[in-house]
Design a protein around this motif. Structure first.
Motif, PDB file in Angstrom:
ATOM      1  N   HIS A 591     -31.934  26.681   1.428  1.00  0.00           N
ATOM      2  CA  HIS A 591     -31.957  28.098   1.774  1.00  0.00           C
ATOM      3  C   HIS A 591     -30.604  28.740   1.492  1.00  0.00           C
ATOM      4  CE1 HIS A 591     -35.863  28.906   3.578  1.00  0.00           C
ATOM      5  NE2 HIS A 591     -35.825  27.723   4.129  1.00  0.00           N
ATOM      6  N   ARG A 592     -29.562  28.047   1.805  1.00  0.00           N
ATOM      7  CA  ARG A 592     -28.231  28.631   1.661  1.00  0.00           C
ATOM      8  C   ARG A 592     -27.783  28.699   0.216  1.00  0.00           C
ATOM      9  NH1 ARG A 592     -25.071  25.734   6.783  1.00  0.00           N
ATOM     10  NH2 ARG A 592     -26.160  26.927   8.413  1.00  0.00           N
ATOM     11  N   ASN A 644     -24.400  40.128   2.604  1.00  0.00           N
ATOM     12  CA  ASN A 644     -24.261  39.871   1.172  1.00  0.00           C
ATOM     13  C   ASN A 644     -25.553  39.326   0.559  1.00  0.00           C
ATOM     14  OD1 ASN A 644     -24.286  37.416   2.408  1.00  0.00           O
ATOM     15  ND2 ASN A 644     -22.514  36.582   1.324  1.00  0.00           N
ATOM     16  N   ASN A 645     -26.704  39.526   1.275  1.00  0.00           N
ATOM     17  CA  ASN A 645     -28.039  39.104   0.831  1.00  0.00           C
ATOM     18  C   ASN A 645     -28.224  37.596   0.815  1.00  0.00           C
ATOM     19  OD1 ASN A 645     -29.384  41.552   0.543  1.00  0.00           O
ATOM     20  ND2 ASN A 645     -28.536  41.881  -1.508  1.00  0.00           N
ATOM     21  N   VAL A 646     -27.329  36.844   1.418  1.00  0.00           N
ATOM     22  CA  VAL A 646     -27.517  35.409   1.569  1.00  0.00           C
ATOM     23  C   VAL A 646     -28.610  35.173   2.610  1.00  0.00           C
ATOM     24  CG1 VAL A 646     -26.456  33.278   2.400  1.00  0.00           C
ATOM     25  CG2 VAL A 646     -25.195  34.787   0.875  1.00  0.00           C
ATOM     26  N   LEU A 647     -29.565  34.319   2.276  1.00  0.00           N
ATOM     27  CA  LEU A 647     -30.673  34.026   3.169  1.00  0.00           C
ATOM     28  C   LEU A 647     -30.443  32.657   3.801  1.00  0.00           C
ATOM     29  CD1 LEU A 647     -33.302  35.578   3.858  1.00  0.00           C
ATOM     30  CD2 LEU A 647     -34.487  34.028   2.312  1.00  0.00           C
ATOM     31  N   LYS A 815     -21.845  26.944   3.397  1.00  0.00           N
ATOM     32  CA  LYS A 815     -22.218  26.666   2.008  1.00  0.00           C
ATOM     33  C   LYS A 815     -22.251  27.947   1.195  1.00  0.00           C
ATOM     34  CE  LYS A 815     -23.353  24.193  -1.478  1.00  0.00           C
ATOM     35  NZ  LYS A 815     -22.383  23.279  -2.068  1.00  0.00           N
ATOM     36  N   SER A 816     -22.717  29.036   1.797  1.00  0.00           N
ATOM     37  CA  SER A 816     -22.765  30.301   1.085  1.00  0.00           C
ATOM     38  C   SER A 816     -21.367  30.811   0.792  1.00  0.00           C
ATOM     39  CB  SER A 816     -23.545  31.326   1.909  1.00  0.00           C
ATOM     40  OG  SER A 816     -24.859  30.861   2.150  1.00  0.00           O
TER      41      SER A 816
END
Length: 836
Positions: A591-592, A644-647, A815-816
């Protein structure tokens, strides 16, 4: 609008649309094929009528237009029918009127209403609306919120109609006409793009509408979007009667598939194989458990027995009124008979599938048939080719391929197409069978090593948009890879397990299959989910008698990745998709950073989530029934979206992993034995699995934020081998003393991982440690016999994804952040390189 549901809407001139999609070798003659003069007068009168009631105007225009079609020469080939669709908000003005054209001579007196069952024969839809461009769902104008809701509803009703046509028919695309007062649009729908014409004032040129319908009526079935590899089975045909016969219960041949049941002696048969009737019903192919102290039953292909469950499900697929079809599969055109699908994706757009219990016309046996389509530029291999590479390997619990192949699709001819050399149909190649790594070692060949740059290359998976541009003919039309696969085995849903031990054993079977596929074939599954782990009943010999046993079977290998010996993906087998189709079971790391290559740890983590999800539904536990649905929604189906649109996964999922503990709304979730005591071997197994996942993310967090130090070796003593014993002693699933805890927010000062944590994290990088762990717990003597309960999900429970936007001041997952630093470094490197 330019997109809807992430599907592009392409706008074009009506003349270009006609040339591309409605070709005709003869010229249209309005005097011969146009509407009668009286019909033209009626249409003009209704279109110019100044009524303020939109609903009345829709009905009036639909009546005169469909009557004009019925009285024209077009009625010699197609007859119209219509029905009104009531809108959800009960506002009459927003109700939709949709007409349909059906093949055949006009056999109805006046206009008739059609039902949903008639949509299996519909060829063209005509949607009637009123109010002009501001109510037009395909217009770019920005109306008021009230009108915007009306436009949305109009589009939704048309989508439902098109989806219903696709569900009831076998199609590649479908045409519709949108009429709004005095103008019209023509629309072509497929699964990956919608082509819409610009509005045309048809009352200014009354040749337009009859010309469009005339050109459409002269298209072949394939040019109208029908799948040429599928033919309808009519009630008067022998195929129809055969399906009815095979659906009937046969007490002499139908056998139980309950585990542990001893089977009666095989009925005596003549030496000649029969080719018709229920006596030739199929036997699902067995899959013998690895290491079982029993020998496999020798079964010939003409074994007439069939599992009763399979025949019952086939009978249910033949409801009254549902169309039946004869379908071709593979390059040899092997034919199968199907009724209603056992499962399907109801959505029109993007990836889709339909699965059937089908009758093989060659053997008259039941098989599992999968009809699927996906983006043509997605890459990867086809499932049948991967399964065929496993053929003959008895240690793999995977389906057996009967046949498979791409379905040829009609491609409208264009000038660009002739220049690029494409044919009338598009097809993709299927990869050849691979040699296993053990075979390669024996032959001196190397599997999975880096090859020349133009063949295989190590590195990250390709991002969407990085693939080579397709030829212009493919780019000019929405295209998909339409694929069919017939399998010998017909499995059962994992929820049919009978005890917690059996659930763990079924998942364990699939983990061992996953391990062997990775070790010997260099393949990672990539889409582990509860729907891709099935129960496969098998027949073995025990004490001279046949007995049914259940094994776990891992299916749906279409998103599998080929990897080298060091775990890196091979370039030619990379996929443009990042996350699997089953988001709820994917690892936190995927996901990251969905563009990161798939790893063994990701798939193993997904197995753990499948085990937890299935147990939460059907194994007795301490969480109150009213909270079970909320827990599943929060843990599996809720996602956080950062500025920042990271899911990222839900906070509950991250916290549960980092605590190695399941807690919800103040309650520790523990599985219970037959006496409802929270003492169950599943608690210990899940704790040990979560402890390993916890160690993985502890190392990832440390390396991402602290630069990847070696860790605090002095803490090793407190986290040594006694941890495993502690987990077995504490079967309540609580984390052992000294377990590292974090809240998943990455806001606290991190401690470096201990050597033990690093060992646990490394254990996920191969299957050996996990296989040993499952083996230990499967052999445990403390498993209860009656811990399986009916579904604990609330009545009417539906799986729905929920995305929660995170505030600006919330920290981004480690991780992002690391990925962001990598991207920034790449940009700086490009800038620096450009200055030289």
């Amino acid at each position: 609008m330019d997109t809807y549901d992430n599907v592009p809407f392409t706008f074009t001139d009506i003349r270009d649309f006609e040339q591309a999609f409605l070709p005709s070798s003869t010229a249209y003659d309005d005097a011969t094929h146009g509407f009668p003069a009286d019909s033209i007068k009626d249409i003009r009168t209704e279109c110019l009528n100044g009524r303020s009631n939109r609903w009345v105007k829709k009905e009036e225009i639909s009546d005169v237009v469909l009557t004009a079609i019925e009285t024209s020469k077009l009625a010699e080939v197609y007859y119209p029918a219509y029905r009104s669709i009531q809108s959800n908000n009960k506002i009459q003005a927003n109700q939709v009127v949709i007409g349909m054209l059906f093949p055949g001579t006009g056999c109805h007196a006046g206009l008739s209403h059609y039902s949903r069952t008639h949509q299996s024969r519909a060829r063209l839809a005509i949607q009637f609306d009123s109010g002009g461009l501001r109510y037009d769902p395909y217009a770019d104008a920005q109306p008021s919120p009230t009108i915007d809701r009306s436009r949305e509803e109009t589009l939704q009703q048309m989508l439902k109609t098109v989806e219903s046509v696709f569900r009831n028919q076998h199609r590649h695309f479908f045409f519709s006409v949108y009429i709004n007062d005095d103008y019209l649009r023509v629309i072509r729908w497929d699964r990956f793009r919608v082509v819409v014409t610009q509005p045309v004032k048809y009352i200014d040129d009354f040749e337009t509408l009859p010309r469009l319908l005339w050109r459409f009526a002269r298209l072949t079935d394939e040019q109208q979007g029908l799948d040429a590899s599928v033919t309808r089975v009519e009630p008067s045909s022998e195929d129809y009667r055969l399906m009815d016969r095979l659906a009937q219960f046969d007490p002499a041949l139908d056998i139980s598939d309950d585990e542990g049941v001893f089977l009666p002696q095989l009925p005596a048969r003549s030496g000649t194989v029969q080719t018709a009737g229920p006596s030739t019903s199929p036997q699902p192919g067995p899959s013998v458990p690895s290491g079982a102290p029993c020998s496999r039953t020798s079964q010939s292909d003409d074994d007439p027995r069939v599992f009763k469950r399979v025949r019952d499900e086939f009978r249910k697929s033949l409801p009254e009124g549902w169309p039946r079809y004869r379908m071709k599969v593979g390059p040899e055109g092997r034919e199968f008979l199907v009724g209603a699908p056992q499962s399907q994706n109801p959505r029109l757009f993007r990836r889709g599938y339909r699965c059937y219990i089908a009758v093989d016309c060659t053997t008259r046996k039941f098989v599992w048939l999968k009809d699927a389509w996906r983006p043509r530029n997605e890459g990867g291999n086809f499932e049948g080719a991967i399964l065929q590479s496993f053929a003959g390997d008895s240690k793999l619990k995977v389906p057996t391929v009967v046949c498979h192949g791409l379905v040829a699709q009609y491609c409208a001819p264009t000038e660009k197409q002739s220049s690029c050399g494409c044919g009338a149909t598009q097809a993709l190649g299927v990869p050849e069978k691979r040699m296993t790594r053990s075979m390669a070692r024996e032959s001196g060949k190397i599997i999975g090593v880096k090859r020349a740059r133009d063949q295989d290359e190590e590195g990250a998976e390709r991002e969407p948009g990085e693939e080579e541009e397709p030829c212009s003919a493919v780019a000019s039309q929405p295209t998909s890879a339409h694929y069919r696969l017939a399998l010998k085995e017909i499995g059962m849903d994992i929820s049919n397990f009978t005890s917690g031990w059996q659930l763990v054993k079924i998942v364990f079977d699939c983990i061992r299959t996953h391990a062997r596929a990775y070790k010997e074939y260099g393949i990672l599954h990539g889409d582990i989910s509860d729907g891709n782990i099935l129960i496969c009943p098998s027949i073995i010999q025990k004490d001279g008698r046949e007995v049914v046993v259940w094994n776990g079977m891992l299916i749906d290998w279409e998103l599998a990745r080929f990897v080298s010996q060091d775990g890196r993906p091979l370039k030619r087998h990379r996929l443009t998709v990042g996350l699997p189709l089953s988001w709820e079971f994917s690892s936190i790391q995927r996901h990251r950073d969905s563009r990161r290559p798939l790893t063994v740890e990701d798939d193993i983590e997904a197995f753990v989530y499948v085990l937890l999800h299935t147990a939460m539904q059907h194994v007795r536990h301490t969480l109150a029934p009213r909270a079970v649905g909320r827990f599943v929604h929060e843990f599996f189906e809720t996602y956080r979206r950062f500025p920042n649109n990271v899911l990222d996964c839900s906070e509950l999922k991250v916290k549960s992993v980092m605590d190695a503990r399941l807690t919800f709304e103040g309650t520790d979730i523990l599985f219970c034995d037959d006496g409802r005591a929270p003492v169950h071997p599943l608690n210990g197994l899940l704790f040990e699995l979560f402890r390993r996942i916890q160690a993985r993310y502890t190392v990832i967090e440390w390396e991402a934020q602290a630069g990847g130090g070696d860790g605090d070796e002095s803490d090793d003593e407190r986290d040594d081998e006694d941890q495993s014993a502690c987990a077995r002693q504490r079967a309540d699933g609580r984390p052992a003393r000294g377990t590292v805890k974090q809240d998943g927010q990455a806001t606290q000062s991190l401690k470096p991982p201990t050597a033990r944590q690093r060992d646990l994290a490394r254990g996920l990088q191969s299957h050996l440690a996990i296989v040993k762990l499952f083996s230990k717990w499967v052999l445990d003597k403390g498993w209860p016999l009656h811990d399986k309960v009916s579904s604990q999900f609330p009545a009417g429970f539906q799986h729905t994804r929920r995305i929660v936007d995170v505030l600006d001041d919330a920290p981004v997952p480690a991780k992002s952040r690391a990925r962001g630093r990598r991207n920034a470094s790449r940009k700086r490197a490009k800038i620096a390189g450009g200055n030289h």
